[in-house]
Write an enzyme that holds these catalytic residues in place. Structure first.
Site, mmCIF file in Angstrom:
data_model
loop_
_atom_site.group_PDB
_atom_site.id
_atom_site.type_symbol
_atom_site.label_atom_id
_atom_site.label_comp_id
_atom_site.label_asym_id
_atom_site.label_seq_id
_atom_site.Cartn_x
_atom_site.Cartn_y
_atom_site.Cartn_z
ATOM 1 N N HIS A 192 26.454 5.180 15.145
ATOM 2 C CA HIS A 192 27.358 5.031 14.006
ATOM 3 C C HIS A 192 28.098 3.705 14.083
ATOM 4 O O HIS A 192 28.292 3.026 13.104
ATOM 5 C CB HIS A 192 28.424 6.135 14.031
ATOM 6 N N ARG A 301 9.361 -3.492 -2.049
ATOM 7 C CA ARG A 301 9.041 -2.309 -1.251
ATOM 8 C C ARG A 301 9.115 -1.084 -2.166
ATOM 9 O O ARG A 301 10.027 -0.985 -2.974
ATOM 10 C CB ARG A 301 10.050 -2.151 -0.115
ATOM 11 N N ARG A 338 4.284 -4.070 -3.067
ATOM 12 C CA ARG A 338 3.597 -3.588 -1.871
ATOM 13 C C ARG A 338 3.422 -2.075 -1.983
ATOM 14 O O ARG A 338 4.379 -1.361 -2.281
ATOM 15 C CB ARG A 338 4.411 -3.909 -0.617
ATOM 16 N N GLU A 438 -0.007 -8.040 9.505
ATOM 17 C CA GLU A 438 1.067 -7.605 10.398
ATOM 18 C C GLU A 438 0.532 -6.886 11.627
ATOM 19 O O GLU A 438 1.287 -6.450 12.474
ATOM 20 C CB GLU A 438 2.085 -6.742 9.657
ATOM 21 N N ASN A 461 7.925 -8.906 11.135
ATOM 22 C CA ASN A 461 8.574 -7.881 11.968
ATOM 23 C C ASN A 461 7.548 -7.026 12.702
ATOM 24 O O ASN A 461 7.618 -6.835 13.914
ATOM 25 C CB ASN A 461 9.473 -6.979 11.130
ATOM 26 N N ASP A 462 6.576 -6.506 11.950
ATOM 27 C CA ASP A 462 5.561 -5.683 12.595
ATOM 28 C C ASP A 462 4.607 -6.532 13.436
ATOM 29 O O ASP A 462 4.178 -6.110 14.504
ATOM 30 C CB ASP A 462 4.767 -4.873 11.558
ATOM 31 N N CYS A 510 6.814 -12.864 4.794
ATOM 32 C CA CYS A 510 7.984 -12.054 4.519
ATOM 33 C C CYS A 510 8.381 -11.487 5.877
ATOM 34 O O CYS A 510 7.655 -11.580 6.835
ATOM 35 C CB CYS A 510 7.702 -10.964 3.492
#
Lengths: 586, 96
Positions: A192, A301, A338, A438, A461-462, A510
């Site tokens: 949190h 997305r 996508r 990716e 990222n991936d 991206c």
């Protein structure tokens, strides 16, 4: 100077005096009370719970106003203070054991926390434990009349809070005007506290491990929220370096310059036009792209259509969501849609398809899932082709690993085209088709994939995660996850080269890499002429592009590609960034 | 005199963090405004659906199957109520 590495949870640079927060609990003196006082204790308990609930709600409200969206954690606490079961259980302890309200409440909450501790390993209850400790602390404060200790700023100086852990309530109280950053010994990327720090935009590093005994209040410390570093007692050179970085990162001073960037084109100093696109998640964000001066949407997305519901989205729901973005962007700006990119575990209608996967990131997700659920997939493709009538729509498939998958996607598109033709529904039969790169296999086979598509989009990222086999959210291996790793650079180069050999196929990047100004010279130098990032980052990227010539960028890329470690590459790219974008650092 | 009507439905917890603070809060907040009695069971443990504490103590991990049972009088829309409650537990969450 002492550098500690933790988990980066909220980006930004903070420099200031350390304020080490007292981590001691509240001392309860009275344990039991005479029988005649029991009703009074129950009244005190009710009052304390009611006040704690009111306070939690008002703090949630303040927080929501500050950050412009609902965090919900403190509302959760408020609902808990009002919980009939909780009050009944504590009242029973008061009645049966003659405990004081404080002691009864504390005993009860500790018993609850112990139940989490006694569970077999396999699930992490850190967050819930922190919530209950927080509930205990807040109610005891009410009962004992203690006003929550405001982190006292040292003579108007910005402070950096150092603590073993911060409860959500404590985090919510941090005032970004005086508290410029914080670092904690425990906590994880999904705690949190981490979520709140991100929402409040306070630079934060958590999960550092034991460090509090080596630092005292008043020490100068630096929190590097982007790299996950806490630097205690920095030397003059480090301090100077971070002062400059902080200026670059300071959103306040940059905001003005951002406006100026909106209407100038992303052109390099030697006149090469770069295409800058925005990444969006919801149709409402399309306008953000335009406000920040993006050329279009490079990544739309579509997962939001699938989650938080019990049925699959209809073709019409897809269509309307796409229409909304096309309406906002007009007929000529590109919008790259996508197709579904999540695992089956993330939405209910598909979750029945498979039993729990041991390794979901290497499992049935994204295009793999779509190719096993053709009805779901065709519905989305139909909607994309129908929406394409209204604008410059492109379709992109995520997580493609082999050329066979790509061919299956294309033949499915051809089937959808036939269906639509037969049904006489208006649609656009030919739209640009792209594949995400990716998965390392896709990067290695880019020359083959290039024959099948109209564009590539590298999802960094991936790609980083799969190349280095490291989960950035796993504190034990997060250090391996680094877009500057030479292995990643080599794969990106392979993709760019394969595209170049195929009639200069468009390659987009991206992912977070293209949103970081530091990587812009490298990416341009590797041959990229299109980048897509979160709209907020567009002005900064544009500024970086406008400071470079292609020759500069190529020299940077050549040098970086010869390096052996991620650290060397990062250091070098930072140097080059300072060299080419000195205005950003002043 | 109005007849009692009750409904039972099973739902699989979709939130990757299980039935934690936020989904439990959402569920309890929703259940509290219903005129129905709401019970949620996980195996042989049952919780008052209007208590987020009770719900948390079910310790329902992702993938756990829960049974929601609601009871109300005939005039109340039991079916719509249970559907809304199921949706909360079947939602994958916003903080995964």
């Amino acid at each position: 100077m002492d550098i500690r590495r933790g988990i980066a949870v909220s980006p930004g640079i903070a420099i200031g005096s350390a304020l080490v927060l007292d981590t001691e609990g509240v001392v309860i003196s009275r344990r039991t009370v005479p029988v005649e006082q029991l009703p009074t204790e129950k009244v005190r308990l009710s009052g304390a719970l009611a006040r704690a609930a009111t306070e939690a709600r008002s703090r949630e409200r303040i927080l929501t106003e500050q950050i412009g969206r609902d965090v919900g954690i403190l509302t959760g606490h408020a609902v808990m203070y009002e919980d009939a079961t909780l009050r009944r259980d504590v009242e029973k302890l008061i009645d049966d054991q003659h405990y004081s309200a404080e002691f009864a409440f504390s005993r009860h909450i500790r018993a609850i926390i112990r139940r989490f501790d006694d569970l077999p390993p396999g699930h992490d209850f850190t967050r819930l434990r922190a919530d209950f400790f927080d509930l205990e602390r807040q109610v005891l404060n009410q009962l004992l009349g203690i006003t929550p200790s405001e982190p006292a700023p040292l003579a108007g100086e910005p402070v950096i809070i150092l603590a073993a852990d911060l409860t959500p309530s404590e985090t919510a109280q941090l005032d970004p005007r005086t508290v410029h950053g914080f670092a904690t010994e425990s906590g994880g990327p999904t705690s949190h506290t981490a979520i709140m720090a991100g929402a409040l935009e306070i630079p934060a590093v958590v999960g550092i491990g034991r460090f509090l005994h080596d630092v005292s209040s008043g020490d100068t410390v630096i929190v590097d929220g982007g790299s996950g570093l806490l630097i205690v007692d920095p030397d003059e050179a480090t301090l100077e370096r971070y002062r400059r970085l902080r200026l670059t990162a300071s959103s306040h001073s940059v905001a003005h310059a951002d406006d100026a960037m909106r209407d100038v084109p992303p052109v390099t100093r030697d006149g090469v036009r770069i295409s800058l696109l925005g990444n969006i998640e919801f149709p409402s964000e399309a306008v953000n792209c335009l406000e920040r001066g993006a050329d279009g949407v490079g990544l739309y997305r579509t997962e939001f259509l699938y989650v938080n519901r019990t049925t699959d989205p209809t073709e019409q729901e897809h269509y309307e969501a796409y229409r909304a973005v096309l309406n906002a962007l007009g007929p000529t700006r590109p919008v790259v849609i996508r197709t579904l990119d999540i695992g089956a575990d993330k939405f209910s209608s598909a979750s029945a398809m498979l039993s729990a996967e041991k390794n979901p990131f290497l499992g049935l997700r994204s295009v793999r899932l779509c190719l096993k659920n053709l009805k779901l997939f065709k519905t989305q493709i139909r909607a994309v082709l129908r929406a394409a009538v209204h604008g410059e729509v492109r379709i992109m498939f995520p997580m493609v690993t082999t050329v066979m998958e790509l061919r299956q996607c294309k033949s499915l598109m051809a089937e959808v085209v036939e269906d639509l033709e037969e049904a006489g529904i208006p649609f656009k039969p030919r739209i640009p088709v792209g594949t995400m790169i990716e998965v390392p296999a896709a990067a290695l086979m880019a020359d083959v994939l290039a024959k099948e598509v109209d564009f590539f989009s590298i999802g960094t990222n991936d790609l980083v995660q799969y190349t280095l086999a490291a989960d950035r959210n796993n504190e034990n291996v997060a250090g391996l996850y680094n877009p500057a790793d030479p292995a990643v650079l080599k794969l990106i180069k392979m993709v760019c080269d394969a595209a170049k050999a195929r009639d200069n196929l468009t390659v987009n990047v991206c992912g977070e890499m293209s949103g970081e100004a530091m990587f812009i010279p490298l990416l341009l130098g590797l041959g990229l002429r299109q980048m897509s990032a979160t709209p907020r980052k567009i002005p900064e990227i544009k500024r970086a592009v406008r400071n470079l010539t292609i020759a500069d960028a190529e020299r940077v890329a050549d040098t970086a590609l010869k390096m052996e470690t991620a650290r060397e590459v990062t250091t070098y790219l930072r140097e080059q960034q300072r060299r080419y974008s000195p205005d950003a650092a002043d | 005199m109005s007849a009692k009507s009750s409904l039972r439905q099973s739902v699989v917890v979709a939130n990757p963090n299980g039935l934690h603070m936020r989904p439990a809060t959402r569920f309890a907040q929703h259940a509290r405004v219903l005129p129905h009695r709401v019970t949620v069971c996980h195996g042989d443990k049952c919780a008052d659906g209007k208590s987020s504490l009770d719900l948390l103590m079910l310790i329902a991990m992702p993938g756990a199957e829960l049974w929601i049972e609601i009871e109300g009088d005939d005039s109340s829309d039991t079916a719509a109520a249970i559907r809304a409650l199921c949706d909360i537990l079947a939602a994958p969450g916003d903080d995964a």
